[in-house]
Scaffold this motif. Structure first.
Motif, PDB file in Angstrom:
ATOM      1  N   GLN A  13      32.794  44.574  31.576  1.00 18.22           N
ATOM      2  CA  GLN A  13      34.469  45.114  31.223  1.00 18.22           C
ATOM      3  C   GLN A  13      35.505  45.002  32.447  1.00 18.22           C
ATOM      4  OE1 GLN A  13      33.784  48.510  29.100  1.00 18.22           O
ATOM      5  NE2 GLN A  13      33.608  47.548  27.428  1.00 18.22           N
ATOM      6  N   PRO A  14      35.626  43.947  33.097  1.00 18.99           N
ATOM      7  CA  PRO A  14      36.428  43.936  34.443  1.00 18.99           C
ATOM      8  C   PRO A  14      38.012  43.832  33.954  1.00 18.99           C
ATOM      9  CG  PRO A  14      35.400  41.749  34.119  1.00 18.99           C
ATOM     10  CD  PRO A  14      34.737  42.662  32.893  1.00 18.99           C
ATOM     11  N   ALA A  15      38.850  44.354  34.709  1.00 18.18           N
ATOM     12  CA  ALA A  15      40.039  44.200  34.730  1.00 18.18           C
ATOM     13  C   ALA A  15      40.845  44.302  36.150  1.00 18.18           C
ATOM     14  CB  ALA A  15      40.628  45.424  33.793  1.00 18.18           C
ATOM     15  N   TRP A  16      41.690  43.526  36.349  1.00 17.07           N
ATOM     16  CA  TRP A  16      42.444  43.362  37.579  1.00 17.07           C
ATOM     17  C   TRP A  16      43.622  44.450  37.664  1.00 17.07           C
ATOM     18  CZ3 TRP A  16      40.795  39.929  41.432  1.00 17.07           C
ATOM     19  CH2 TRP A  16      40.037  38.971  40.810  1.00 17.07           C
ATOM     20  N   PRO A  68      45.983  38.226  38.642  1.00 12.57           N
ATOM     21  CA  PRO A  68      47.717  37.960  38.340  1.00 12.57           C
ATOM     22  C   PRO A  68      48.385  36.906  38.860  1.00 12.57           C
ATOM     23  CG  PRO A  68      46.893  40.388  38.772  1.00 12.57           C
ATOM     24  CD  PRO A  68      45.785  39.538  38.966  1.00 12.57           C
ATOM     25  N   ASP A  69      47.530  36.533  40.011  1.00 13.73           N
ATOM     26  CA  ASP A  69      48.041  35.198  40.571  1.00 13.73           C
ATOM     27  C   ASP A  69      47.445  34.001  40.114  1.00 13.73           C
ATOM     28  OD1 ASP A  69      45.729  35.167  41.649  1.00 13.73           O
ATOM     29  OD2 ASP A  69      46.494  35.496  44.102  1.00 13.73           O
ATOM     30  N   ALA A  70      46.761  33.994  38.971  1.00 12.43           N
ATOM     31  CA  ALA A  70      45.905  33.168  38.377  1.00 12.43           C
ATOM     32  C   ALA A  70      44.943  32.045  39.551  1.00 12.43           C
ATOM     33  CB  ALA A  70      46.937  32.000  37.751  1.00 12.43           C
ATOM     34  N   PRO A  81      50.489  47.833  34.228  1.00 11.17           N
ATOM     35  CA  PRO A  81      51.385  47.279  35.115  1.00 11.17           C
ATOM     36  C   PRO A  81      52.027  48.165  36.150  1.00 11.17           C
ATOM     37  CG  PRO A  81      52.462  47.529  33.073  1.00 11.17           C
ATOM     38  CD  PRO A  81      50.969  47.634  32.843  1.00 11.17           C
ATOM     39  N   ASP A  82      52.066  49.451  35.750  1.00 11.80           N
ATOM     40  CA  ASP A  82      52.336  50.555  36.738  1.00 11.80           C
ATOM     41  C   ASP A  82      51.402  51.247  37.548  1.00 11.80           C
ATOM     42  OD1 ASP A  82      51.220  52.259  34.925  1.00 11.80           O
ATOM     43  OD2 ASP A  82      52.909  53.599  34.422  1.00 11.80           O
ATOM     44  N   GLY A  83      50.308  50.535  37.545  1.00  9.48           N
ATOM     45  CA  GLY A  83      49.097  51.119  38.293  1.00  9.48           C
ATOM     46  C   GLY A  83      47.992  52.025  37.710  1.00  9.48           C
ATOM     47  N   ARG A  84      48.541  52.399  36.722  1.00 11.17           N
ATOM     48  CA  ARG A  84      47.636  53.515  35.729  1.00 11.17           C
ATOM     49  C   ARG A  84      46.307  52.853  35.153  1.00 11.17           C
ATOM     50  NH1 ARG A  84      50.792  57.106  31.935  1.00 11.17           N
ATOM     51  NH2 ARG A  84      51.793  55.137  31.440  1.00 11.17           N
TER      52      ARG A  84
END
Length: 381
Positions: A246-249, A206-208, A295-298
């Motif tokens: 399949q990573p996701a931050w 998210p902070d690039a 964006p809400d943590g789910r």
């Protein structure tokens, strides 16, 4: 056992067959919506606005309503009702420009009246597989203004947004998998990373400041992070007998959810990007893949259970005892969160749908009607 590196984008890309005809319905009573009337002279603006208001899940269109949107020819667009007023400039320019203005107005209506973030103006990236190759495309949820970014005749998979106008994706332009960066406005493209073996799954924090990706430079596919400026990299996982992918931050950029077959079944794990501490978060189902952290943590993901693959939503800090299935069983793949944190775009049998995760929300709606298959979506946040 099927390799983890094939479970998502590659499996979808090389799957055979065409698209499914019927939309997959989910029985829902219907969430409470705000009645709105749209009386706008410009037909292009009106069509785009009404389509996006309907997709938002927040409004229902009626001939007369407490909220009214009006606009005579060559006049500003005005929304009034419920003690609020919103004014937008008169639609001008070509049809594409007027559609974009309508999307932006739809998002403002969502924010002002429904108090939820809109997603009409947020582009979707996806792969359109029409024939043997899959080409990279962008478009909007209303189905208009689709743009093809590649015409390589080679596989393009796993697009992920770097910023508002740039994508990372895995391309096979030079036969081996490589990470490319492409400007969605100009089509300008450059090779970013290519390592020995597998190089795929690039997704920016998210902070690039960091990019998570999957490399097999040391043998089996493992999770790494790489500095997007210096290209120095650091290994996060070390599972010699397993495959990661399949990573996701997380929204705060401190953790990464990913898939591993460490237990000989594919499940979701979370790793702390600083400490490398890992924990498994799914136990239900025979396969859990395709995570996207909202964006809400789910976290949304695909869970294979009796009857087929379904999309589930989970609180990662509570475990999958909190998992809620938001689709009926089918062939669901690759959910991606919309900016509103309520909706997902997801693929089933090569058709892209909008999924409402709210209880009592709308049934799935088809987003694009294109020849061939529409797969591996990614929504700009």
């Amino acid at each position: 056992m099927k390799k983890i590196v094939l479970i998502a984008a590659l499996a979808a890309l090389w799957a055979t067959g065409l698209r499914a005809a019927p939309v997959i319905e989910v029985d829902k009573a219907g969430a409470e919506k705000l009645a709105i009337a749209v009386n706008v002279a410009d037909p292009v603006f009106k069509k785009t606005l009404t389509r996006n208001l309907t997709l938002s899940g927040a409004f229902k269109l009626t001939a007369q309503a407490p909220i009214e949107v009006s606009g005579a020819a060559d006049s500003p667009i005005v929304a009034k009702g419920r003690g609020k007023k919103l004014t937008f400039p008169a639609p001008t320019g070509d049809e594409k420009a007027r559609r974009m203005l309508a999307r932006e107005f739809s998002d403002r209506l969502c924010e002002v009246y429904a108090r939820q973030k809109g997603f009409a103006a947020a582009p979707l990236a996806f792969v359109n597989k029409n024939g043997k190759a899959g080409e990279l495309c962008t478009g909007y949820a209303d189905g208009a203004d689709v743009r093809r970014l590649t015409r390589d005749g080679k596989a393009s998979v796993g697009p992920r947004w770097k910023d508002a106008h740039t994508l990372f994706y895995t391309g096979y332009l030079n036969e081996a998998p490589q990470i490319f960066e492409i400007d969605t406005r100009t089509g300008a493209r450059k090779l970013r990373w290519h390592f020995r073996g597998l190089t795929t799954g690039a997704v920016i924090s998210p902070d690039a400041t960091a990019v998570a990706l999957v490399l097999s430079v040391h043998g089996n596919p493992e999770l790494y992070v790489i500095d997007p400026v210096s290209s120095t990299w650091r290994r996060l996982t070390k599972t010699p007998k397993a495959n990661e992918g399949q990573p996701a931050w997380s929204p705060d950029g401190k953790k990464i959810v990913y898939v591993s077959d460490e237990t000989r079944r594919q499940h979701l794990y979370i790793v702390d990007a600083a400490t490398k501490a890992t924990r498994r978060i799914t136990t239900q189902g025979t396969q859990n893949v395709d995570p996207d952290w909202g964006p809400d943590g789910r976290i949304a993901y695909v869970s294979k259970r009796a009857g087929g693959r379904q999309i589930a939503v989970i609180d990662p800090f509570e475990g999958d005892r909190t998992a809620r299935l938001v689709t009926k069983p089918g062939n669901w793949e690759h959910p991606t969160w919309a900016p509103d944190g309520r909706h997902l775009a997801a693929e089933s049998d090569g058709v892209l749908y909008l999924i409402d995760t709210e209880e009592g929300g709308d049934a799935p709606r088809q987003l694009f009607k294109l020849p061939g298959r529409v797969i591996t979506p990614s929504w700009s946040k």
